[in-house]
Design a protein around this motif. Structure first.
Motif, PDB file in Angstrom:
ATOM      1  N   GLY A 222      22.373   6.457  49.582  1.00 16.83           N
ATOM      2  CA  GLY A 222      21.042   5.900  49.817  1.00 16.83           C
ATOM      3  C   GLY A 222      19.997   6.375  48.834  1.00 16.83           C
ATOM      4  O   GLY A 222      18.810   6.413  49.151  1.00 16.83           O
ATOM      5  N   LEU A 223      20.412   6.722  47.606  1.00 14.28           N
ATOM      6  CA  LEU A 223      19.461   7.261  46.635  1.00 14.28           C
ATOM      7  C   LEU A 223      18.633   6.158  45.996  1.00 14.28           C
ATOM      8  O   LEU A 223      19.104   5.031  45.797  1.00 14.28           O
ATOM      9  CB  LEU A 223      20.200   8.031  45.535  1.00 14.28           C
ATOM     10  N   ARG A 224      17.395   6.487  45.682  1.00 14.23           N
ATOM     11  CA  ARG A 224      16.596   5.619  44.826  1.00 14.23           C
ATOM     12  C   ARG A 224      17.164   5.682  43.416  1.00 14.23           C
ATOM     13  O   ARG A 224      17.860   6.635  43.046  1.00 14.23           O
ATOM     14  CB  ARG A 224      15.133   6.062  44.817  1.00 14.23           C
ATOM     15  N   LEU A 225      16.845   4.671  42.605  1.00 15.03           N
ATOM     16  CA  LEU A 225      17.389   4.627  41.254  1.00 15.03           C
ATOM     17  C   LEU A 225      17.020   5.876  40.472  1.00 15.03           C
ATOM     18  O   LEU A 225      17.862   6.487  39.808  1.00 15.03           O
ATOM     19  CB  LEU A 225      16.885   3.374  40.528  1.00 15.03           C
ATOM     20  N   GLY A 226      15.751   6.298  40.538  1.00 11.35           N
ATOM     21  CA  GLY A 226      15.318   7.489  39.811  1.00 11.35           C
ATOM     22  C   GLY A 226      15.994   8.747  40.313  1.00 11.35           C
ATOM     23  O   GLY A 226      16.282   9.668  39.542  1.00 11.35           O
ATOM     24  N   GLU A 227      16.282   8.812  41.623  1.00  8.49           N
ATOM     25  CA  GLU A 227      16.960   9.980  42.172  1.00  8.49           C
ATOM     26  C   GLU A 227      18.405  10.048  41.701  1.00  8.49           C
ATOM     27  O   GLU A 227      18.921  11.140  41.430  1.00  8.49           O
ATOM     28  CB  GLU A 227      16.901   9.929  43.700  1.00  8.49           C
ATOM     29  N   ALA A 228      19.054   8.900  41.607  1.00  7.23           N
ATOM     30  CA  ALA A 228      20.428   8.884  41.088  1.00  7.23           C
ATOM     31  C   ALA A 228      20.459   9.335  39.632  1.00  7.23           C
ATOM     32  O   ALA A 228      21.332  10.111  39.222  1.00  7.23           O
ATOM     33  CB  ALA A 228      21.021   7.486  41.237  1.00  7.23           C
ATOM     34  N   LEU A 229      19.481   8.860  38.849  1.00 14.18           N
ATOM     35  CA  LEU A 229      19.432   9.249  37.439  1.00 14.18           C
ATOM     36  C   LEU A 229      19.096  10.729  37.281  1.00 14.18           C
ATOM     37  O   LEU A 229      19.473  11.352  36.282  1.00 14.18           O
ATOM     38  CB  LEU A 229      18.385   8.407  36.703  1.00 14.18           C
ATOM     39  N   GLY A 230      18.387  11.319  38.242  1.00 11.29           N
ATOM     40  CA  GLY A 230      17.990  12.721  38.144  1.00 11.29           C
ATOM     41  C   GLY A 230      18.970  13.699  38.768  1.00 11.29           C
ATOM     42  O   GLY A 230      18.768  14.920  38.674  1.00 11.29           O
ATOM     43  N   ASP A 252      16.517  16.998  44.545  1.00  9.05           N
ATOM     44  CA  ASP A 252      15.281  17.768  44.329  1.00  9.05           C
ATOM     45  C   ASP A 252      14.488  17.311  43.117  1.00  9.05           C
ATOM     46  O   ASP A 252      13.460  17.902  42.790  1.00  9.05           O
ATOM     47  CB  ASP A 252      15.599  19.260  44.204  1.00  9.05           C
ATOM     48  N   GLN A 253      14.959  16.278  42.427  1.00  9.91           N
ATOM     49  CA  GLN A 253      14.189  15.752  41.307  1.00  9.91           C
ATOM     50  C   GLN A 253      14.526  14.280  41.102  1.00  9.91           C
ATOM     51  O   GLN A 253      15.515  13.771  41.627  1.00  9.91           O
ATOM     52  CB  GLN A 253      14.443  16.532  40.010  1.00  9.91           C
ATOM     53  N   SER A 254      13.685  13.615  40.357  1.00 11.23           N
ATOM     54  CA  SER A 254      13.863  12.195  40.079  1.00 11.23           C
ATOM     55  C   SER A 254      13.513  11.929  38.628  1.00 11.23           C
ATOM     56  O   SER A 254      12.735  12.674  38.017  1.00 11.23           O
ATOM     57  CB  SER A 254      12.961  11.362  41.004  1.00 11.23           C
ATOM     58  N   ARG A 255      14.116  10.891  38.075  1.00 14.53           N
ATOM     59  CA  ARG A 255      13.762  10.440  36.716  1.00 14.53           C
ATOM     60  C   ARG A 255      13.362   8.973  36.809  1.00 14.53           C
ATOM     61  O   ARG A 255      14.160   8.082  36.508  1.00 14.53           O
ATOM     62  CB  ARG A 255      14.941  10.627  35.769  1.00 14.53           C
ATOM     63  N   CYS A 297      22.809  16.122  33.751  1.00 16.86           N
ATOM     64  CA  CYS A 297      22.677  14.997  34.671  1.00 16.86           C
ATOM     65  C   CYS A 297      24.025  14.288  34.832  1.00 16.86           C
ATOM     66  O   CYS A 297      24.807  14.196  33.885  1.00 16.86           O
ATOM     67  CB  CYS A 297      21.622  14.015  34.170  1.00 16.86           C
ATOM     68  N   VAL A 298      24.263  13.780  36.011  1.00 16.99           N
ATOM     69  CA  VAL A 298      25.527  13.114  36.305  1.00 16.99           C
ATOM     70  C   VAL A 298      25.640  11.787  35.559  1.00 16.99           C
ATOM     71  O   VAL A 298      26.685  11.476  34.972  1.00 16.99           O
ATOM     72  CB  VAL A 298      25.654  12.887  37.831  1.00 16.99           C
ATOM     73  N   LEU A 299      24.577  10.997  35.551  1.00 20.49           N
ATOM     74  CA  LEU A 299      24.637   9.636  35.008  1.00 20.49           C
ATOM     75  C   LEU A 299      24.185   9.582  33.555  1.00 20.49           C
ATOM     76  O   LEU A 299      23.443   8.666  33.159  1.00 20.49           O
ATOM     77  CB  LEU A 299      23.804   8.694  35.864  1.00 20.49           C
ATOM     78  N   VAL A 300      24.614  10.532  32.765  1.00 20.38           N
ATOM     79  CA  VAL A 300      24.299  10.495  31.335  1.00 20.38           C
ATOM     80  C   VAL A 300      24.950   9.251  30.724  1.00 20.38           C
ATOM     81  O   VAL A 300      26.149   9.015  30.897  1.00 20.38           O
ATOM     82  CB  VAL A 300      24.811  11.764  30.626  1.00 20.38           C
ATOM     83  N   GLY A 301      24.148   8.446  30.033  1.00 16.57           N
ATOM     84  CA  GLY A 301      24.659   7.213  29.452  1.00 16.57           C
ATOM     85  C   GLY A 301      24.134   5.969  30.140  1.00 16.57           C
ATOM     86  O   GLY A 301      24.320   4.861  29.637  1.00 16.57           O
TER      87      GLY A 301
END
Length: 442
Positions: A222-230, A252-255, A297-301
């Motif tokens: 249920g993450l927001r897009l910025g939370e997934a990227l962060g 604890d952070q968002s991008r 970050c997990v979603l690098v790329g």
């Protein structure tokens, strides 16, 4: 609010509730209006400015040069936006830019010449005339209100017309069309069919494993897009195995929009459950990337704009489920768990909402109403997010847009009783109709 101090400095000022008003009779005419503050010092400065501009009182008239909106908007952006989040500041720059809908119409007007009547005409032309949503129009008004607030701080204007025009919008909102536009859940469009979810996951896996992980983070956490990227690798609590229900993600952070890391939208950190399927996917990605450090970050790329306009569209086309927003994955997470009987408070905490009432307003259609539902029972080692994998297992392999559900062994994992159970719940919670486009009218 503090009691009114004594002395002539605070003449012609009265309080009403938590707001201070200016009240005076001039030339037989009664003047009374809000100074939009609860601070007596601020109210006294705004009163003096108003009286100087109108030539009221015995003191000398002070000529104050009122700037144009175009000029003062540039000053506001340069001097009074440092405290805003990066994405908020970018939005303000766009809304107050030369090509924005505010300056193109109101840019040459002086601040004191922008009245509620002028704003009403602007709304009719720029918002209703271009069939923009009420939400978009209010975003422009928020930027304009910030400009006037800064002008009030500098004693350039006494009041802001935005607050008065918002009263007009509230009156319009009492109409049938206004109530429909203000409905909290009008933008909630979850993916409700298990077969559609299965095809979507298979299509994401076919696009790339990184895209598959991205989709799972939004769908099963249920993450927001910025939370997934962060999300960083060091924030994953793996547990002792997929049988350990203590596995979680620390958010604890968002991008936002892929920008610099910042706090989450709520400003608070939270822990969300890590489903077995998501844990397996993250574990595989962690190994494939040679075990990155904890701060990586997990979603690098993943570049959000490129993902949204290219990879995500290819996934939707391959899954053959029609146009969808990435946010629909988060809404699917919430609505599917609520339909499965998971407590509203738990879902609210997982989503990171400010309180349960926010979740209830947005997802009321999936909360069950007066009908009692027997909740799905968690198996050993499962967490509520694992219910989504039981409802909609990914089906491998996928051969293209013409692929149909039930063509692989994955779908057979959903028992007939579960399909019957889920069909009954969809009957109790029919999909809400999509709002029809249209302008807000009074």
């Amino acid at each position: 609010m503090k009691a009114k101090p004594r002395g002539p400095k605070y003449r012609n000022l009265v309080s009403r509730g938590d707001v201070i008003y200016y009240k005076r009779v001039v030339g037989g005419k009664r003047l009374r209006f809000s100074l939009e503050t609860s601070e007596w010092e601020v109210a006294a400065r705004r009163r003096d400015l108003y009286e100087h501009q109108k030539g009221i009182g015995r003191g000398p008239v002070v000529v104050v040069e009122i700037p144009r909106l175009r000029d003062f908007a540039a000053r506001y952006l340069a001097e009074d936006t440092a405290h805003l989040a990066e994405t908020s500041r970018r939005d303000r720059i766009g809304q107050l830019g030369e090509n924005g809908r505010l300056l193109s119409t109101l840019g040459e007007r002086r601040l004191d010449a922008i009245t509620p009547a002028v704003l009403r005409e602007w709304w009719s032309t720029e918002i209703q005339g271009n069939q923009l949503s009420t939400k978009t129009g209010r975003a422009y008004l928020d930027s304009l209100a910030s400009v006037f607030a800064y002008a009030q701080d500098l004693n350039l204007v006494a009041t802001s017309p935005v607050a008065q025009f918002r009263e007009v919008l509230r009156r319009w909102g009492r109409t049938k069309g206004g109530r429909a536009a203000a409905e909290a859940g009008r933008h909630i469009h979850p993916i409700e069919e298990p077969a559609d979810l299965s095809r979507l996951l298979a299509a994401a896996r076919e696009e790339s494993f990184l895209v598959y992980v991205h989709v799972l983070l939004c769908l099963e956490a249920g993450l927001r897009l910025g939370e997934a990227l962060g999300l960083r690798w060091g924030r994953i609590q793996w547990g002792e195995g997929d049988h350990d229900a203590r596995r979680t993600l620390l958010i604890d952070q968002s991008r936002p929009r892929g920008g610099a890391p910042s706090e989450t939208k709520s400003g608070r950190s939270r822990r969300v459950g890590l489903s077995r399927r998501l844990r397996d996917a993250l574990s595989t990605l962690y190994t494939e990337r040679f075990e990155p450090g904890p701060d990586a970050c997990v979603l690098v790329g993943i570049e959000p704009s490129n993902f949204r306009h290219r990879a995500w569209r290819r996934v939707l086309k391959r899954a053959d489920i029609g146009p969808r927003a990435i946010k629909d994955l988060r809404d699917t997470f919430a609505s599917q768990l609520l339909t499965a009987g998971v407590q509203l408070g738990y879902v609210s905490q997982q989503l990171g909402h400010a309180d349960v009432s926010v979740t209830a307003r947005h997802y009321a259609r999936w909360c069950g109403g007066d009908e009692y539902r027997e909740p799905l029972t968690l198996r050993e080692g499962e967490i509520p997010a694992d219910l989504i994998a039981r409802i909609a297992p990914a089906e491998w392999p996928q051969t293209g847009p013409t692929w149909k559900s039930g063509s692989s062994t994955g779908h057979s994992e959903v028992s007939d009783s579960l399909e019957e159970f889920w069909g009954e719940r969809r009957d109790l919670n029919p999909r809400p109709p999509r709002p029809q486009p249209g302008a807000l009218t009074n």
